[in-house]
Design a protein around this motif. Structure first.
Motif, PDB file in Angstrom:
ATOM      1  N   LEU A  97      -2.790  -3.760  -9.362  1.00 14.81           N
ATOM      2  CA  LEU A  97      -3.495  -2.695  -8.664  1.00 14.81           C
ATOM      3  C   LEU A  97      -4.883  -3.167  -8.265  1.00 14.81           C
ATOM      4  O   LEU A  97      -5.643  -3.657  -9.097  1.00 14.81           O
ATOM      5  N   MET A 136      -3.807   5.611  -0.688  1.00 19.50           N
ATOM      6  CA  MET A 136      -3.698   6.074  -2.067  1.00 19.50           C
ATOM      7  C   MET A 136      -3.852   4.898  -3.033  1.00 19.50           C
ATOM      8  O   MET A 136      -4.653   4.923  -3.954  1.00 19.50           O
ATOM      9  N   PHE A 137      -3.037   3.879  -2.818  1.00 22.27           N
ATOM     10  CA  PHE A 137      -3.024   2.721  -3.712  1.00 22.27           C
ATOM     11  C   PHE A 137      -2.840   1.452  -2.907  1.00 22.27           C
ATOM     12  O   PHE A 137      -2.226   1.458  -1.853  1.00 22.27           O
ATOM     13  N   SER A 138      -3.352   0.352  -3.497  1.00 22.66           N
ATOM     14  CA  SER A 138      -3.077  -0.955  -2.936  1.00 22.66           C
ATOM     15  C   SER A 138      -2.790  -1.911  -4.090  1.00 22.66           C
ATOM     16  O   SER A 138      -3.496  -1.903  -5.101  1.00 22.66           O
ATOM     17  N   TYR A 139      -1.738  -2.695  -3.931  1.00 26.67           N
ATOM     18  CA  TYR A 139      -1.358  -3.680  -4.936  1.00 26.67           C
ATOM     19  C   TYR A 139      -1.371  -5.064  -4.306  1.00 26.67           C
ATOM     20  O   TYR A 139      -0.898  -5.247  -3.192  1.00 26.67           O
ATOM     21  N   TYR A 192       0.836  -1.206   0.000  1.00 27.87           N
ATOM     22  CA  TYR A 192       0.000   0.000   0.000  1.00 27.87           C
ATOM     23  C   TYR A 192       0.868   1.251   0.000  1.00 27.87           C
ATOM     24  O   TYR A 192       1.985   1.244   0.507  1.00 27.87           O
ATOM     25  N   ASN A 219      -7.387   2.088  -6.046  1.00 28.37           N
ATOM     26  CA  ASN A 219      -6.810   3.353  -6.503  1.00 28.37           C
ATOM     27  C   ASN A 219      -7.792   4.425  -6.079  1.00 28.37           C
ATOM     28  O   ASN A 219      -8.782   4.660  -6.752  1.00 28.37           O
ATOM     29  N   GLU A 220      -7.525   5.006  -4.921  1.00 27.69           N
ATOM     30  CA  GLU A 220      -8.422   6.036  -4.428  1.00 27.69           C
ATOM     31  C   GLU A 220      -8.282   7.287  -5.295  1.00 27.69           C
ATOM     32  O   GLU A 220      -7.507   7.305  -6.246  1.00 27.69           O
ATOM     33  N   THR A 221      -9.043   8.284  -4.952  1.00 28.59           N
ATOM     34  CA  THR A 221      -9.042   9.504  -5.762  1.00 28.59           C
ATOM     35  C   THR A 221      -7.703  10.200  -5.604  1.00 28.59           C
ATOM     36  O   THR A 221      -7.477  10.949  -4.660  1.00 28.59           O
ATOM     37  N   ASN A 263      -3.607  11.808 -11.370  1.00 32.12           N
ATOM     38  CA  ASN A 263      -2.840  10.867 -12.189  1.00 32.12           C
ATOM     39  C   ASN A 263      -1.377  11.260 -12.319  1.00 32.12           C
ATOM     40  O   ASN A 263      -0.605  10.594 -13.024  1.00 32.12           O
ATOM     41  N   SER A 278       1.949   7.813  -9.918  1.00 31.55           N
ATOM     42  CA  SER A 278       1.886   6.522 -10.595  1.00 31.55           C
ATOM     43  C   SER A 278       2.682   5.486  -9.816  1.00 31.55           C
ATOM     44  O   SER A 278       3.904   5.595  -9.695  1.00 31.55           O
TER      45      SER A 278
END
Lengths: 110, 118
Positions: free
Chosen positions: B54, B46-49, B33, B57-59, B62, B65
């Motif tokens: 992925l 923010m992100f979770s992989y 994360y 992908n919260e707001t 762009n 990355s």
């Protein structure tokens, strides 16, 4: 919007007293709740989680959950100066995603 | 033996620059994360992989990355940095969510990267 709210504090308690930290959440779909401790300049560390209504005790810490009132609390008994930190409440939603509150700063005075 | 490590610890840069933050975990976790913690201490995902893919992908603009070359690494690249990007960025890792209560596996956080955009 899923929200978790906490009083930012600071909450000041004398050494040896009970510190009571509170948290409310908006998403009734939240399944589990977590308390993280974050020392200044450090990363959050998990201290307790709770997912059933009622109390859960672990040493000096007791977590309380009331899903009807959408309320979570953390009690710290026999507070020590080393407990001085920011306590973050978090709710678990979909997947392994956590929604955090803004944290409550606790100050334990010797 | 650091479980989740991030580099650099501090990053000071000018508006408009592009920068990267690296994260590595040696816990054998499948999920990683990125969180942003602003000056008011709000910690936001923010992100979770999961296994290099992925899943959250919260707001997030762009300009941000994430890149996961393998499941032990999740890097964050930020283009055209803005003043509002100043924050502490935390990387975390965990196993995927469980199938029984509490349906959650503990996330272990890295030490954080303090980004200051001037």
């Amino acid at each position: 919007q899923k929200e978790v709210e906490q009083n930012s504090g600071p909450l000041s308690v004398p050494e040896g007293a009970i510190a009571s930290l509170n948290c409310t959440y908006s998403d009734r779909g939240s399944q589990s709740f977590f308390w993280y401790r974050q020392y200044s300049g450090k990363s959050p560390e998990l201290i307790m989680f709770i997912y059933s209504n009622g109390d859960k005790e672990d040493g000096r810490f007791t977590a309380q959950l009331n899903k009807a009132s959408q309320y979570v609390s953390l009690l710290i008994r026999d507070s020590q100066p080393s407990d001085s930190a920011t306590y973050l409440c978090a709710a678990h939603n979909a997947g392994n995603m956590l929604t955090f509150g803004g944290g409550t700063r606790l100050m334990v005075k010797p | 033996d650091t479980a989740v490590s991030q580099t650099p610890k501090y990053l000071v840069t000018q508006m408009g620059n592009d920068k990267s933050i690296k994260c590595e975990q040696n816990l054998g976790h499948d999920t990683m994360y990125w969180y942003k913690q602003d000056s008011k201490k709000f910690l936001k995902i923010m992100f979770s992989y999961n296994n290099k893919e992925l899943i959250i992908n919260e707001t997030v603009p762009n300009r941000f990355s994430p890149k996961s070359p393998d499941k032990a690494h999740l890097n964050l690249h930020i283009n055209s940095l803005e003043l509002g990007d100043s924050a502490v960025y935390f990387c975390a890792s965990s196993q995927p969510p469980g199938t029984s209560a509490p349906y959650y596996n503990e996330q272990f956080f890295g030490p954080g990267t303090r980004l200051t955009v001037l």
